[in-house]
Motif scaffolding. Structure first.
Motif, mmCIF file in Angstrom:
data_model
loop_
_atom_site.group_PDB
_atom_site.id
_atom_site.type_symbol
_atom_site.label_atom_id
_atom_site.label_comp_id
_atom_site.label_asym_id
_atom_site.label_seq_id
_atom_site.Cartn_x
_atom_site.Cartn_y
_atom_site.Cartn_z
ATOM 1 N N SER A 167 -4.576 -3.948 -2.592
ATOM 2 C CA SER A 167 -5.464 -3.750 -3.774
ATOM 3 C C SER A 167 -6.788 -3.798 -3.137
ATOM 4 O O SER A 167 -7.699 -2.831 -3.736
ATOM 5 N N ASN A 168 -7.136 -4.143 -1.628
ATOM 6 C CA ASN A 168 -8.287 -4.509 -0.710
ATOM 7 C C ASN A 168 -8.648 -2.751 -0.417
ATOM 8 O O ASN A 168 -9.875 -2.128 0.110
ATOM 9 N N TYR A 169 -7.745 -1.952 -0.650
ATOM 10 C CA TYR A 169 -7.998 -0.805 -0.038
ATOM 11 C C TYR A 169 -7.886 0.969 -1.122
ATOM 12 O O TYR A 169 -7.973 1.241 -0.588
ATOM 13 N N TYR A 170 -8.050 0.088 -2.105
ATOM 14 C CA TYR A 170 -7.965 0.824 -3.687
ATOM 15 C C TYR A 170 -9.664 1.440 -3.500
ATOM 16 O O TYR A 170 -10.948 0.158 -3.060
ATOM 17 N N GLY A 171 -10.201 2.454 -3.730
ATOM 18 C CA GLY A 171 -11.387 3.011 -3.604
ATOM 19 C C GLY A 171 -11.803 3.749 -2.425
ATOM 20 O O GLY A 171 -12.719 3.719 -2.133
ATOM 21 N N MET A 172 -10.835 4.397 -1.517
ATOM 22 C CA MET A 172 -10.999 4.844 -0.190
ATOM 23 C C MET A 172 -11.033 6.530 -0.420
ATOM 24 O O MET A 172 -9.708 6.661 -1.280
ATOM 25 N N GLU A 173 -11.325 6.921 0.088
ATOM 26 C CA GLU A 173 -11.525 8.555 -0.774
ATOM 27 C C GLU A 173 -10.293 8.869 1.115
ATOM 28 O O GLU A 173 -10.517 8.509 1.992
ATOM 29 N N VAL A 174 -9.663 10.287 1.447
ATOM 30 C CA VAL A 174 -8.853 10.550 1.976
ATOM 31 C C VAL A 174 -8.829 11.543 1.669
ATOM 32 O O VAL A 174 -8.581 12.575 0.373
ATOM 33 N N ASP A 175 -9.776 12.741 3.231
ATOM 34 C CA ASP A 175 -9.515 13.397 3.215
ATOM 35 C C ASP A 175 -7.861 14.072 3.144
ATOM 36 O O ASP A 175 -7.386 14.421 3.320
ATOM 37 N N GLY A 176 -8.341 15.841 1.843
ATOM 38 C CA GLY A 176 -7.657 16.552 1.650
ATOM 39 C C GLY A 176 -6.120 15.306 0.807
ATOM 40 O O GLY A 176 -5.075 16.182 0.480
ATOM 41 N N PHE A 177 -6.484 14.617 0.372
ATOM 42 C CA PHE A 177 -5.339 13.881 -0.776
ATOM 43 C C PHE A 177 -6.297 13.263 -1.612
ATOM 44 O O PHE A 177 -6.294 13.632 -2.749
ATOM 45 N N GLY A 178 -7.602 12.887 -1.158
ATOM 46 C CA GLY A 178 -8.320 12.341 -2.593
ATOM 47 C C GLY A 178 -8.779 10.825 -2.954
ATOM 48 O O GLY A 178 -8.356 10.374 -1.680
ATOM 49 N N LEU A 179 -8.838 9.957 -3.278
ATOM 50 C CA LEU A 179 -9.561 9.228 -3.920
ATOM 51 C C LEU A 179 -8.008 7.776 -4.339
ATOM 52 O O LEU A 179 -6.780 8.298 -5.460
ATOM 53 N N ILE A 180 -8.380 6.923 -3.546
ATOM 54 C CA ILE A 180 -6.858 6.218 -3.546
ATOM 55 C C ILE A 180 -7.268 5.032 -4.838
ATOM 56 O O ILE A 180 -8.692 3.782 -4.526
ATOM 57 N N ARG A 219 1.340 -9.312 8.128
ATOM 58 C CA ARG A 219 0.271 -9.748 7.989
ATOM 59 C C ARG A 219 -0.665 -9.236 9.953
ATOM 60 O O ARG A 219 -1.696 -9.623 9.405
ATOM 61 N N GLU A 220 -0.386 -8.412 10.135
ATOM 62 C CA GLU A 220 -0.989 -8.058 10.842
ATOM 63 C C GLU A 220 -1.885 -6.614 10.765
ATOM 64 O O GLU A 220 -2.849 -5.884 11.230
ATOM 65 N N LEU A 221 -2.116 -6.484 8.984
ATOM 66 C CA LEU A 221 -2.574 -5.571 8.783
ATOM 67 C C LEU A 221 -3.755 -5.885 7.904
ATOM 68 O O LEU A 221 -3.334 -6.903 6.889
ATOM 69 N N ASN A 222 -5.091 -5.631 8.503
ATOM 70 C CA ASN A 222 -5.692 -6.344 7.324
ATOM 71 C C ASN A 222 -6.276 -5.389 6.353
ATOM 72 O O ASN A 222 -5.910 -4.654 5.791
ATOM 73 N N GLY A 223 -5.736 -7.010 5.494
ATOM 74 C CA GLY A 223 -6.616 -6.528 3.715
ATOM 75 C C GLY A 223 -5.427 -6.236 3.124
ATOM 76 O O GLY A 223 -5.951 -6.774 2.178
ATOM 77 N N VAL A 224 -4.453 -6.733 3.179
ATOM 78 C CA VAL A 224 -3.058 -7.559 3.142
ATOM 79 C C VAL A 224 -2.680 -8.043 2.513
ATOM 80 O O VAL A 224 -2.527 -9.365 3.366
ATOM 81 N N LYS A 225 -2.095 -8.724 1.165
ATOM 82 C CA LYS A 225 -1.673 -10.473 1.250
ATOM 83 C C LYS A 225 -0.631 -9.908 0.862
ATOM 84 O O LYS A 225 -0.306 -9.500 0.012
ATOM 85 N N ILE A 257 2.617 -3.232 -4.372
ATOM 86 C CA ILE A 257 3.641 -1.643 -4.059
ATOM 87 C C ILE A 257 4.285 -3.048 -3.733
ATOM 88 O O ILE A 257 4.860 -4.203 -3.006
ATOM 89 N N ARG A 258 5.737 -2.291 -3.809
ATOM 90 C CA ARG A 258 7.018 -3.055 -3.674
ATOM 91 C C ARG A 258 7.699 -1.966 -2.754
ATOM 92 O O ARG A 258 8.548 -0.960 -2.442
ATOM 93 N N ILE A 259 8.605 -3.242 -1.058
ATOM 94 C CA ILE A 259 9.421 -2.219 -0.214
ATOM 95 C C ILE A 259 10.458 -2.840 -0.436
ATOM 96 O O ILE A 259 10.190 -4.038 -0.086
ATOM 97 N N SER A 260 11.522 -1.905 0.018
ATOM 98 C CA SER A 260 12.913 -3.115 -0.245
ATOM 99 C C SER A 260 13.356 -2.756 0.765
ATOM 100 O O SER A 260 12.874 -1.863 1.802
#
Length: 486
Positions: free
Chosen positions: A410-423, A389-395, A453-456
């Motif tokens: 999903s608010n983080y989709y469409g973002m670019e990462v140097d050395g990785f590419g598009l998420i 809940r402290e992380l902006n954009g996470v539902k 995403i699922r976190i166990s």
């Protein structure tokens, strides 16, 4: 004196290769010398009919041998698979477990938050019962449906804890809840039938339907609805082909728990459709956080006759490796699942069944040992909810049970990462987090919701704290894609 060969044989030949249907790549030149037997009218007078027949027989054998050899050069093994296998997707969670094991073997210090397996050891009283079973020679086959001792104990548990009554012949014990669910689907579905599956769903449900030649019909539930099925939407999706509704509460992957009132509304919809049965997957029933409570679907008015209740020992009792589950329901349906089991795996492990009897003897809802685990799971759940809940954009929809949290990134989709590419989806986000911070998570598309995403959290609190710290650092480095120049 040997008889002379009549001139009638002077033009005699065997069937030519040219008279045989051609075989692709067949070397006709290679066998020409074996295909034509010509006889001169001036054959040696000493050549007998018998010797001629012997010669012809040998030539025929040589020809057959060479034809087989040439065909063998061209024939290839048919490696096609059956249509059922081709229709089924492999389990993404199982694939991630395998990939993680490979990384660990390579020395990569990954944190595993993908597996639905408790970090607690099997309670000592259960383990001791299994050990004693071996020591006492209880290592033979049991009856196909499970020992009478265990089925009787299951009936007692279902009566006292779930308020549903069964007799031992209405129980089949199997090698895990997954096998019980598969056998239920196979037993009641015909080709073309529809299996109704609320999403997010456990990864195997659609594939189990496909194995039965049935059609999975996915009904989405949103995070704004706490991932719970809307009865009105359910009713709008039902058709004469609708045969099975699969409900999972507490739910894997969301941790959602269906309140009794909502289940009653769903039951009223189900009651309108004579062909519609329900598989109620209650594997996580004991891992539940108050004020949430568990309601067995079969306990609702009119639902006993059309409900197959699936449960097991893996999650609440930390017995994943013991491989033991069961199904309870009307004898007509349960006997059919037993028939399938009799021709596949047969009865479950005798040792595991002895251990399961001990598990059910630990007290209501597993007694103190399970209560201790649930308390730890709740503490971990609370930590994750607060941290994300402290992380902006996470539902977030706060889990009410099980040991998973299903987060909308999903608010983080469409973002670019140097050395990785598009998420751009849950899978690329999970690959990025694995590469960037060595944390293994499961993409939501495996569960029917690509936003999440699922976190166990079936691991220690200290491990979760380290993982969350890594995830947060990786997420804050994300940046929007560069503007598109026109």
């Amino acid at each position: 004196m040997a008889a002379r060969i009549s001139p009638i044989f002077s033009t005699c030949t065997t069937k030519s290769v040219n008279d045989v249907s051609p075989v692709p790549g067949f070397d006709s030149q290679r066998i020409t010398k074996y295909t034509t037997i010509s006889f001169s009218s001036h054959l040696n007078a000493n050549l007998s009919t018998k010797s001629l027949e012997t010669r012809r027989r040998r030539q025929k054998q040589n020809y057959s041998k060479l034809v087989i050899e040439c065909y063998s050069d061209q024939m290839k093994l048919d490696t096609s698979l059956g249509p059922r296998v081709n229709s089924v997707n492999p389990s993404k969670t199982v694939a991630l477990i395998d990939e993680t094991a490979a990384l660990l073997e390579a020395g990569v210090p990954v944190i595993r938050l993908a597996t639905g397996e408790s970090d607690f050891d099997t309670p000592a009283v259960i383990a001791e019962a299994g050990i004693n079973a071996i020591r006492e020679g209880y290592t033979r086959y049991t009856s196909n449906a499970g020992t009478l001792e265990l089925r009787t104990a299951i009936c007692k548990k279902l009566k006292e804890e779930n308020h549903i009554s069964y007799t031992p012949d209405e129980i089949v014990v199997s090698n895990g809840a997954k096998q019980s669910t598969l056998q239920a689907v196979l037993a009641v579905c015909s080709p073309g039938d529809e299996v109704i599956i609320p999403a997010p769903f456990w990864v195997s449900y659609p594939e189990l339907a496909r194995l039965a030649d049935a059609t999975p019909v996915i009904i989405p539930a949103s995070i704004s609805e706490n991932f719970l099925l809307d009865p009105k939407l359910l009713e709008s999706k039902l058709t004469p082909k609708s045969r099975l509704l699969i409900l999972c509460s507490p739910c894997n992957p969301t941790g959602a728990v269906y309140p009794r009132k909502l289940l009653e509304e769903i039951a009223r919809v189900v009651a309108k459709h004579p062909r519609l049965l329900v598989v109620s997957d209650e594997t996580y029933e004991h891992i539940i956080f108050s004020p949430a409570t568990h309601t067995s679907f079969a306990s609702l008015p009119g639902m006993w006759e059309r409900t197959l209740t699936v449960n097991g020992f893996s999650k609440a009792f930390a017995m994943t490796g013991w491989r033991l589950g069961y199904i309870a329901g009307p004898k007509h349906f349960v006997a059919a699942t037993g028939k399938i089991q009799s021709q596949s795996t047969s009865g479950a492990s005798s040792i595991s069944q002895k251990a399961a009897v001990a598990a059910l003897g630990m007290g209501y809802a597993g007694g103190e040992a399970v209560s201790h685990m649930v308390k730890a799971f709740r503490e971990r759940r609370d930590f994750l909810v607060k941290a994300f809940r402290e992380l902006n954009g996470v539902k977030i929809s706060e889990p009410q049970g099980a040991f998973y949290i299903f987060l909308d990134f999903s608010n983080y989709y469409g973002m670019e990462v140097d050395g990785f590419g598009l998420i751009n989806d849950s899978e690329s986000l999970c690959r990025y987090l694995l590469q960037k911070c060595q944390v293994v998570l499961v993409p939501g598309d495996a569960f029917g919701d690509d936003n999440c995403i699922r976190i166990s959290y079936a691991t220690s609190l200290s491990t979760l704290q380290t993982a969350v710290d890594r995830i947060k650092k990786a997420i804050v480095t994300l940046k929007p894609p560069p503007p598109i120049s026109l």
